[in-house]
Design a protein around this motif. Structure first.
Motif, PDB file in Angstrom:
ATOM      1  N   UNK A  42       0.656  -1.217   0.036  1.00  0.00           N
ATOM      2  CA  UNK A  42       0.006  -0.019   0.098  1.00  0.00           C
ATOM      3  C   UNK A  42       0.859   1.140  -0.119  1.00  0.00           C
ATOM      4  N   UNK A  43       0.439   2.233  -0.928  1.00  0.00           N
ATOM      5  CA  UNK A  43       1.290   3.305  -1.121  1.00  0.00           C
ATOM      6  C   UNK A  43       0.521   4.442  -0.837  1.00  0.00           C
ATOM      7  N   UNK A  44       0.945   5.550   0.040  1.00  0.00           N
ATOM      8  CA  UNK A  44       0.394   6.953  -0.015  1.00  0.00           C
ATOM      9  C   UNK A  44       1.024   7.701  -0.795  1.00  0.00           C
ATOM     10  N   UNK A  45       0.645   8.552  -1.268  1.00  0.00           N
ATOM     11  CA  UNK A  45       1.006   9.750  -2.177  1.00  0.00           C
ATOM     12  C   UNK A  45       0.417  11.079  -1.701  1.00  0.00           C
ATOM     13  N   UNK A  46       1.276  12.186  -1.580  1.00  0.00           N
ATOM     14  CA  UNK A  46       1.024  13.435  -1.355  1.00  0.00           C
ATOM     15  C   UNK A  46       1.483  14.620  -2.382  1.00  0.00           C
ATOM     16  N   UNK A  47       0.257  15.300  -2.740  1.00  0.00           N
ATOM     17  CA  UNK A  47       0.524  16.404  -3.716  1.00  0.00           C
ATOM     18  C   UNK A  47       0.661  17.823  -3.283  1.00  0.00           C
ATOM     19  N   UNK A  48       1.541  18.438  -3.860  1.00  0.00           N
ATOM     20  CA  UNK A  48       1.930  19.750  -3.355  1.00  0.00           C
ATOM     21  C   UNK A  48       2.423  20.548  -4.634  1.00  0.00           C
ATOM     22  N   UNK A  49       1.671  21.772  -4.691  1.00  0.00           N
ATOM     23  CA  UNK A  49       2.324  22.567  -6.033  1.00  0.00           C
ATOM     24  C   UNK A  49       2.319  21.561  -7.507  1.00  0.00           C
ATOM     25  N   UNK A  50       3.508  21.517  -7.588  1.00  0.00           N
ATOM     26  CA  UNK A  50       3.751  20.739  -8.917  1.00  0.00           C
ATOM     27  C   UNK A  50       4.562  19.495  -8.781  1.00  0.00           C
ATOM     28  N   UNK A  51       4.061  19.077  -7.522  1.00  0.00           N
ATOM     29  CA  UNK A  51       5.062  17.678  -7.140  1.00  0.00           C
ATOM     30  C   UNK A  51       3.956  16.812  -6.474  1.00  0.00           C
ATOM     31  N   UNK A  52       4.368  15.408  -6.800  1.00  0.00           N
ATOM     32  CA  UNK A  52       3.677  14.306  -6.123  1.00  0.00           C
ATOM     33  C   UNK A  52       4.645  13.460  -5.531  1.00  0.00           C
ATOM     34  N   UNK A  53       4.531  13.056  -4.359  1.00  0.00           N
ATOM     35  CA  UNK A  53       5.777  12.366  -3.856  1.00  0.00           C
ATOM     36  C   UNK A  53       5.005  11.158  -3.223  1.00  0.00           C
ATOM     37  N   UNK A  54       5.430   9.842  -3.533  1.00  0.00           N
ATOM     38  CA  UNK A  54       4.965   8.808  -2.987  1.00  0.00           C
ATOM     39  C   UNK A  54       5.607   8.224  -1.742  1.00  0.00           C
ATOM     40  N   UNK A  55       5.325   7.472  -0.805  1.00  0.00           N
ATOM     41  CA  UNK A  55       5.835   6.960   0.345  1.00  0.00           C
ATOM     42  C   UNK A  55       6.464   5.986  -0.263  1.00  0.00           C
ATOM     43  N   UNK A  56       7.365   5.107   0.363  1.00  0.00           N
ATOM     44  CA  UNK A  56       8.085   3.678   0.039  1.00  0.00           C
ATOM     45  C   UNK A  56       7.114   2.594   0.040  1.00  0.00           C
ATOM     46  N   UNK A  57       6.010   2.703   0.679  1.00  0.00           N
ATOM     47  CA  UNK A  57       4.993   1.694   0.650  1.00  0.00           C
ATOM     48  C   UNK A  57       5.198   0.806   1.919  1.00  0.00           C
ATOM     49  N   UNK A  58       4.146   0.416   2.105  1.00  0.00           N
ATOM     50  CA  UNK A  58       3.980  -0.699   3.181  1.00  0.00           C
ATOM     51  C   UNK A  58       3.428  -2.135   2.858  1.00  0.00           C
ATOM     52  N   UNK A  59       4.364  -2.952   3.063  1.00  0.00           N
ATOM     53  CA  UNK A  59       4.019  -4.381   2.438  1.00  0.00           C
ATOM     54  C   UNK A  59       3.259  -5.136   3.527  1.00  0.00           C
ATOM     55  N   UNK A  60       2.142  -5.623   3.188  1.00  0.00           N
ATOM     56  CA  UNK A  60       1.205  -6.146   4.046  1.00  0.00           C
ATOM     57  C   UNK A  60       0.868  -7.485   3.644  1.00  0.00           C
ATOM     58  N   UNK A  61       1.266  -8.415   4.841  1.00  0.00           N
ATOM     59  CA  UNK A  61       1.218  -9.781   4.550  1.00  0.00           C
ATOM     60  C   UNK A  61       0.092 -10.499   5.631  1.00  0.00           C
ATOM     61  N   UNK A  62      -0.942 -10.923   5.134  1.00  0.00           N
ATOM     62  CA  UNK A  62      -2.088 -11.341   6.131  1.00  0.00           C
ATOM     63  C   UNK A  62      -1.947 -13.013   6.229  1.00  0.00           C
ATOM     64  N   UNK A  63      -1.733 -13.427   7.394  1.00  0.00           N
ATOM     65  CA  UNK A  63      -1.620 -14.813   7.239  1.00  0.00           C
ATOM     66  C   UNK A  63      -3.056 -15.290   7.782  1.00  0.00           C
ATOM     67  N   UNK A  64      -3.119 -16.481   7.088  1.00  0.00           N
ATOM     68  CA  UNK A  64      -4.575 -17.384   7.225  1.00  0.00           C
ATOM     69  C   UNK A  64      -4.755 -17.896   8.639  1.00  0.00           C
TER      70      UNK A  64
END
Lengths: 115, 109
Positions: free
Chosen positions: B87-109
């Motif tokens: 899961x990635x979040x991304x934030x926009x400001x002026x003329x830029x958009x910056x993505x986070x590095x991501x959260x790897x989610x592993x769900x165990x059964x």
């Protein structure tokens, strides 16, 4: 459904070669974007375009150029590929500009390896 | 300079549990996006948050935005295996958009 397609899923090129990555969207979006995705770095914007024949530099444009001759097609060009350009390249399109109020729709990605 | 930090970067959790992913950013912005990426696949838009206090929900996922705290959260309720992804979040400001590095989610059964 919006569809963004990229010309290749996997590509292997040699250092110094000129590389073309093609992206086509079918939803008449004015805005198109090229990113690269690297482990631990997330996505970084290379170039974007608001209209035909229009282009703007993103955060990491060095070593790349783009072409937008038609609204639906946005090409990324590596003038002389280098090993540090080995990466996953993602194209996206949107109804809204880069920092607009709408989401971006991403293509499947091209994994480029430069040897 | 706009910086975006996600945490945790990796999360392994049991099915049925609740958890929250955090997205902090450094400069005031009221445009934040959440994306999901399955292994070997591209990014898929989840939510677009455009104002302070915005809350959006889709199934077991709920996202919120606090522009004063410069924080967005993605809450997972009663996790199921199908939610395993990055899961990635991304934030926009002026003329830029910056993505986070991501959260790897592993769900165990």
């Amino acid at each position: 459904d919006v569809k963004v397609t990229q010309s290749s899923r996997y590509l292997v090129k040699r250092t110094g070669e000129k590389v073309f990555l093609e992206c086509v969207q079918d939803m008449d979006h004015e805005n198109m974007f090229w990113y690269r995705q690297d482990p631990g770095l997330g996505l970084r914007l290379i170039y974007f375009s608001y209209d035909v024949k229009m282009k703007e530099k993103g955060d990491i444009p060095e070593g790349y150029s783009v072409s937008r001759e038609k609204k639906e097609r946005f090409s990324l060009i590596l003038e002389s590929a280098s090993t540090n350009q080995t990466s996953m390249y993602l194209c996206a399109s949107s109804l809204a500009p880069l920092t607009g109020t709408r989401e971006q729709y991403f293509g499947p990605g091209t994994r480029l390896t430069v040897t | 300079e706009l910086k975006v930090e996600q945490n945790p970067l990796f999360l392994s959790m049991q099915e049925g549990k609740n958890y929250t992913i955090y997205c902090n950013y450094s400069t005031t912005s009221d445009r934040l996006y959440w994306y999901r990426q399955d292994p070997g696949k591209s990014l898929e838009s989840l939510f677009v948050l455009l104002s302070n206090g915005a809350v959006k929900q889709e199934g077991r996922l709920m996202a919120s935005l606090d522009t004063k705290a410069r924080l967005s959260t993605l809450h997972i309720t009663a996790a199921v295996h199908d939610l395993s992804a990055t899961y990635f979040c991304a934030v926009a400001l002026d003329d830029k958009i910056i993505f986070g590095k991501g959260t790897r989610l592993h769900i165990l059964p």
